[in-house]
Scaffold this motif. Structure first.
Motif, PDB file in Angstrom:
ATOM      1  N   THR A 127       0.859  -1.205   0.071  1.00 21.06           N
ATOM      2  CA  THR A 127      -0.047   0.062  -0.104  1.00 21.06           C
ATOM      3  C   THR A 127       0.952   1.326   0.123  1.00 21.06           C
ATOM      4  O   THR A 127       1.812   1.320   0.846  1.00 21.06           O
ATOM      5  N   VAL A 128       0.580   2.203  -0.899  1.00 23.45           N
ATOM      6  CA  VAL A 128       1.426   3.220  -1.132  1.00 23.45           C
ATOM      7  C   VAL A 128       0.618   4.530  -0.388  1.00 23.45           C
ATOM      8  O   VAL A 128      -0.211   4.990  -1.170  1.00 23.45           O
ATOM      9  N   GLY A 129       0.869   4.780   0.713  1.00 24.04           N
ATOM     10  CA  GLY A 129       0.005   5.867   1.401  1.00 24.04           C
ATOM     11  C   GLY A 129      -0.948   5.158   2.132  1.00 24.04           C
ATOM     12  O   GLY A 129      -1.625   4.178   1.798  1.00 24.04           O
ATOM     13  N   ASN A 130      -1.290   6.104   3.175  1.00 23.30           N
ATOM     14  CA  ASN A 130      -2.688   5.633   3.756  1.00 23.30           C
ATOM     15  C   ASN A 130      -3.502   6.693   3.958  1.00 23.30           C
ATOM     16  O   ASN A 130      -3.378   7.836   4.712  1.00 23.30           O
ATOM     17  N   GLU A 131      -4.917   6.895   3.524  1.00 21.27           N
ATOM     18  CA  GLU A 131      -5.913   7.880   3.562  1.00 21.27           C
ATOM     19  C   GLU A 131      -5.325   9.036   3.101  1.00 21.27           C
ATOM     20  O   GLU A 131      -5.791  10.213   3.910  1.00 21.27           O
ATOM     21  N   VAL A 132      -4.647   9.186   2.012  1.00 23.63           N
ATOM     22  CA  VAL A 132      -4.105  10.364   1.530  1.00 23.63           C
ATOM     23  C   VAL A 132      -4.974  11.775   1.541  1.00 23.63           C
ATOM     24  O   VAL A 132      -4.830  12.708   1.683  1.00 23.63           O
ATOM     25  N   PHE A 133      -6.286  11.356   0.877  1.00 19.22           N
ATOM     26  CA  PHE A 133      -7.349  12.065   0.379  1.00 19.22           C
ATOM     27  C   PHE A 133      -8.007  12.857   1.717  1.00 19.22           C
ATOM     28  O   PHE A 133      -9.057  13.599   1.696  1.00 19.22           O
ATOM     29  N   LYS A 134      -7.493  12.255   2.788  1.00 20.50           N
ATOM     30  CA  LYS A 134      -8.217  12.676   4.083  1.00 20.50           C
ATOM     31  C   LYS A 134      -7.689  14.013   4.644  1.00 20.50           C
ATOM     32  O   LYS A 134      -8.331  14.700   5.205  1.00 20.50           O
ATOM     33  N   GLY A 135      -6.507  14.480   4.301  1.00 22.52           N
ATOM     34  CA  GLY A 135      -5.777  15.624   4.730  1.00 22.52           C
ATOM     35  C   GLY A 135      -5.946  16.604   3.563  1.00 22.52           C
ATOM     36  O   GLY A 135      -6.740  16.556   2.591  1.00 22.52           O
ATOM     37  N   ASN A 136      -4.895  17.571   3.629  1.00 20.60           N
ATOM     38  CA  ASN A 136      -4.914  18.742   2.815  1.00 20.60           C
ATOM     39  C   ASN A 136      -3.641  19.172   2.082  1.00 20.60           C
ATOM     40  O   ASN A 136      -3.345  20.054   1.677  1.00 20.60           O
ATOM     41  N   ASP A 137      -2.823  18.087   2.006  1.00 26.34           N
ATOM     42  CA  ASP A 137      -1.516  18.064   1.532  1.00 26.34           C
ATOM     43  C   ASP A 137      -1.566  17.780   0.057  1.00 26.34           C
ATOM     44  O   ASP A 137      -1.889  16.780  -0.436  1.00 26.34           O
ATOM     45  N   PRO A 188     -16.609  15.728  -5.349  1.00 25.08           N
ATOM     46  CA  PRO A 188     -16.034  16.240  -6.502  1.00 25.08           C
ATOM     47  C   PRO A 188     -14.484  16.677  -6.798  1.00 25.08           C
ATOM     48  O   PRO A 188     -13.785  16.569  -7.690  1.00 25.08           O
ATOM     49  N   ASP A 189     -13.901  16.966  -5.440  1.00 21.96           N
ATOM     50  CA  ASP A 189     -12.445  17.476  -5.307  1.00 21.96           C
ATOM     51  C   ASP A 189     -11.721  16.150  -5.429  1.00 21.96           C
ATOM     52  O   ASP A 189     -10.430  16.266  -5.835  1.00 21.96           O
ATOM     53  N   VAL A 190     -12.104  14.904  -5.203  1.00 23.03           N
ATOM     54  CA  VAL A 190     -11.303  13.840  -5.348  1.00 23.03           C
ATOM     55  C   VAL A 190     -11.289  13.121  -6.864  1.00 23.03           C
ATOM     56  O   VAL A 190     -10.493  12.322  -7.007  1.00 23.03           O
ATOM     57  N   VAL A 191     -12.275  13.264  -7.577  1.00 27.86           N
ATOM     58  CA  VAL A 191     -12.612  12.832  -8.730  1.00 27.86           C
ATOM     59  C   VAL A 191     -11.401  12.771  -9.646  1.00 27.86           C
ATOM     60  O   VAL A 191     -11.016  11.999 -10.237  1.00 27.86           O
ATOM     61  N   PRO A 192     -10.811  14.154  -9.824  1.00 31.53           N
ATOM     62  CA  PRO A 192      -9.721  14.421 -10.852  1.00 31.53           C
ATOM     63  C   PRO A 192      -8.576  13.231 -10.388  1.00 31.53           C
ATOM     64  O   PRO A 192      -7.831  12.965 -11.247  1.00 31.53           O
ATOM     65  N   TYR A 193      -8.419  13.043  -9.252  1.00 28.73           N
ATOM     66  CA  TYR A 193      -7.213  12.073  -8.787  1.00 28.73           C
ATOM     67  C   TYR A 193      -7.624  10.697  -8.697  1.00 28.73           C
ATOM     68  O   TYR A 193      -6.930   9.851  -9.303  1.00 28.73           O
ATOM     69  N   MET A 194      -8.948  10.576  -8.575  1.00 27.31           N
ATOM     70  CA  MET A 194      -9.542   8.997  -8.425  1.00 27.31           C
ATOM     71  C   MET A 194      -9.521   8.372  -9.759  1.00 27.31           C
ATOM     72  O   MET A 194      -9.506   7.277 -10.047  1.00 27.31           O
ATOM     73  N   GLN A 195      -9.959   9.226 -10.932  1.00 24.49           N
ATOM     74  CA  GLN A 195     -10.010   8.650 -12.080  1.00 24.49           C
ATOM     75  C   GLN A 195      -8.905   8.106 -12.600  1.00 24.49           C
ATOM     76  O   GLN A 195      -8.832   6.784 -13.242  1.00 24.49           O
ATOM     77  N   PRO A 196      -7.625   8.625 -12.765  1.00 30.46           N
ATOM     78  CA  PRO A 196      -6.516   7.781 -13.034  1.00 30.46           C
ATOM     79  C   PRO A 196      -6.043   6.753 -12.163  1.00 30.46           C
ATOM     80  O   PRO A 196      -5.280   5.919 -12.574  1.00 30.46           O
ATOM     81  N   ILE A 197      -6.277   7.085 -11.014  1.00 30.38           N
ATOM     82  CA  ILE A 197      -5.965   6.043 -10.091  1.00 30.38           C
ATOM     83  C   ILE A 197      -6.707   4.561 -10.324  1.00 30.38           C
ATOM     84  O   ILE A 197      -6.181   3.447 -10.209  1.00 30.38           O
ATOM     85  N   LEU A 198      -8.046   4.783 -10.490  1.00 33.75           N
ATOM     86  CA  LEU A 198      -8.932   3.553 -11.120  1.00 33.75           C
ATOM     87  C   LEU A 198      -8.316   3.121 -12.322  1.00 33.75           C
ATOM     88  O   LEU A 198      -8.361   1.867 -12.501  1.00 33.75           O
ATOM     89  N   GLY A 199      -8.001   3.920 -13.234  1.00 34.87           N
ATOM     90  CA  GLY A 199      -7.247   3.209 -14.523  1.00 34.87           C
ATOM     91  C   GLY A 199      -6.026   2.694 -14.198  1.00 34.87           C
ATOM     92  O   GLY A 199      -5.712   1.557 -14.769  1.00 34.87           O
ATOM     93  N   PHE A 200      -5.148   3.139 -13.316  1.00 36.97           N
ATOM     94  CA  PHE A 200      -4.037   2.195 -12.634  1.00 36.97           C
ATOM     95  C   PHE A 200      -4.314   0.846 -12.195  1.00 36.97           C
ATOM     96  O   PHE A 200      -3.841  -0.069 -12.549  1.00 36.97           O
ATOM     97  N   LEU A 201      -5.363   0.945 -11.225  1.00 29.71           N
ATOM     98  CA  LEU A 201      -5.694  -0.236 -10.510  1.00 29.71           C
ATOM     99  C   LEU A 201      -6.197  -1.374 -11.424  1.00 29.71           C
ATOM    100  O   LEU A 201      -6.162  -2.633 -11.355  1.00 29.71           O
TER     101      LEU A 201
END
Length: 390
Positions: A127-137, A188-201
């Motif tokens: 697992t690369v990272g944990n709950e990354v989208f929970k924070g503001n980094d 909505p703010d997660v979707v731009p990150y999630m779309q390519p992550i799902l493609g990778f998975l």
């Protein structure tokens, strides 16, 4: 004097042979016990009073736990489980995610933390990272996918592609909506990150990991959330008005809402697995429901569902894959009291509540001036000889 005579009776050679056979068979069963249970356990170590990894290895195998998830790649833990057939998920912490974007750093990490233990220790996922989208980094969020890709490519370069998956674990707060389950959607703010992550998975054939805690929903509004619904107890359930599927527990509804969110972004080929779920046995005065009784009910009923190989209403033929949080209470975790009380066991090996998980934590042997676990074979031998010769 022969050993049987010390107990007041002489045992014939055939009886002694039977004792040896029984000891060998019993010890072999213990050592192979990890083949029994399909549930996984999160082994957190944010504490200063935990038993050694070697002792924990005996505990988990005596419980017949076959899957363990770490939040790092602790060499002492991985070494303690050599040749045990226990399957491991290891983690790259958030503080190291950005560094993994560099292919050389990713390959060096795998060469140091994964490759030396294979195949004797069964590491099957990183697992690369944990709950990354929970924070503001924002930098961490932007680097997550490149880091996952870099680790994946490093595995391929080392000939480990297909043997070790690469993914990341998400908090349920990535969801913008989850009710009804069929209307599940990412924020909505997660979707731009999630779309390519799902493609990778999808490309890597890796699972989507989600941390789900129905306890949080109950804690936030105990007067409105039915306790029976979150504890897997008998209740009328909640009907999804779109699919007409009935949900008799919140965890399954949460899982199916994630499936719906993934499908909304165009993917139907990614499995959702629960990387964390649990219930605290103790909390602060304002933490409703944090009791041993409710924790035992939640975990006990969840284990029954897992052993039944039950799927969710949306995917009834796909058994849920769950990692329970957590093995031990962790006394150094920050936050409310509940954070330090999710364990199935106290650090001394006593169960916090009874859900039928009978584990054995070996005692410490300090006779040689070093703290190490007494070999389980020796303890089993003593117990069986005492029993058979009494």
């Amino acid at each position: 004097m022969a050993m049987p005579e010390q107990f007041g009776a002489r045992w014939p050679p055939s009886s002694c042979f039977c004792i040896v056979v029984l000891l060998v068979l019993l010890t072999d069963q213990v050592l192979r016990g990890a083949e029994g249970m399909s549930v996984g356990i999160n082994y957190g170590q944010i504490a200063d009073d935990l038993p050694s990894p070697r002792r924990v290895s005996w505990l988990l195998r005596s419980m017949q736990v076959s899957k363990v998830k770490l939040y790092d790649a602790d060499p002492y833990v991985l070494s303690a489980f050599l040749k045990t057939d226990v399957e491991f998920v290891v983690g790259i912490g958030n503080e190291n995610v950005s560094a993994m974007v560099d292919p050389a750093a990713a390959q060096a990490w795998i060469q140091q933390h994964v490759q030396p233990y294979l195949p004797s220790t069964r590491i099957t996922c990183i697992t690369v990272g944990n709950e990354v989208f929970k924070g503001n980094d924002t930098a961490l969020k932007a680097n997550l996918l490149p880091a996952m890709q870099s680790v994946y490519q490093a595995l391929a370069a080392l000939g480990l592609q297909g043997r070790v998956n690469v993914t990341t674990a998400h908090s349920l707060d990535i969801m913008g909506s989850s009710y009804p389950p069929s209307a599940g959607a990412f924020r909505p703010d997660v979707v731009p990150y999630m779309q390519p992550i799902l493609g990778f998975l999808s490309m890597a054939r890796s699972p989507f990991l989600i941390n789900c805690y129905p306890y949080f929903a109950y804690k936030a509004d105990p007067n409105s959330v039915p306790l029976e619904y979150v504890l897997f107890q008998p209740n009328p359930g909640v009907m999804d008005s779109n699919t007409k599927l009935n949900y008799d527990n919140m965890l399954y509804a949460q899982i199916d809402s994630v499936y719906a969110a993934i499908q909304a972004l165009g993917h139907t080929d990614i499995d959702v697995k629960i990387s964390e779920t649990g219930w605290p046995s103790r909390g602060d005065p304002d933490e409703a429901g944090a009791t041993p009784e409710y924790a035992g009910t939640y975990i006990g009923n969840l284990l029954q569902r897992i052993e039944m190989k039950q799927g969710t209403p949306l995917r009834p033929s796909v058994p849920i894959d769950v990692y329970v949080f957590a093995l031990f209470n962790e006394n150094l975790k920050p936050g409310p009291a509940s954070e330090r009380n999710y364990g199935l066991f106290y650090p001394d090996g006593r169960p916090v509540y009874n859900v039928g998980l009978r584990g054995y934590l070996p005692p410490m042997d300090e006779s040689e001036g070093t703290r190490k676990a007494v070999p389980l074979f020796a303890l089993v031998t003593i117990a069986w000889i005492t029993l058979l010769l009494s």
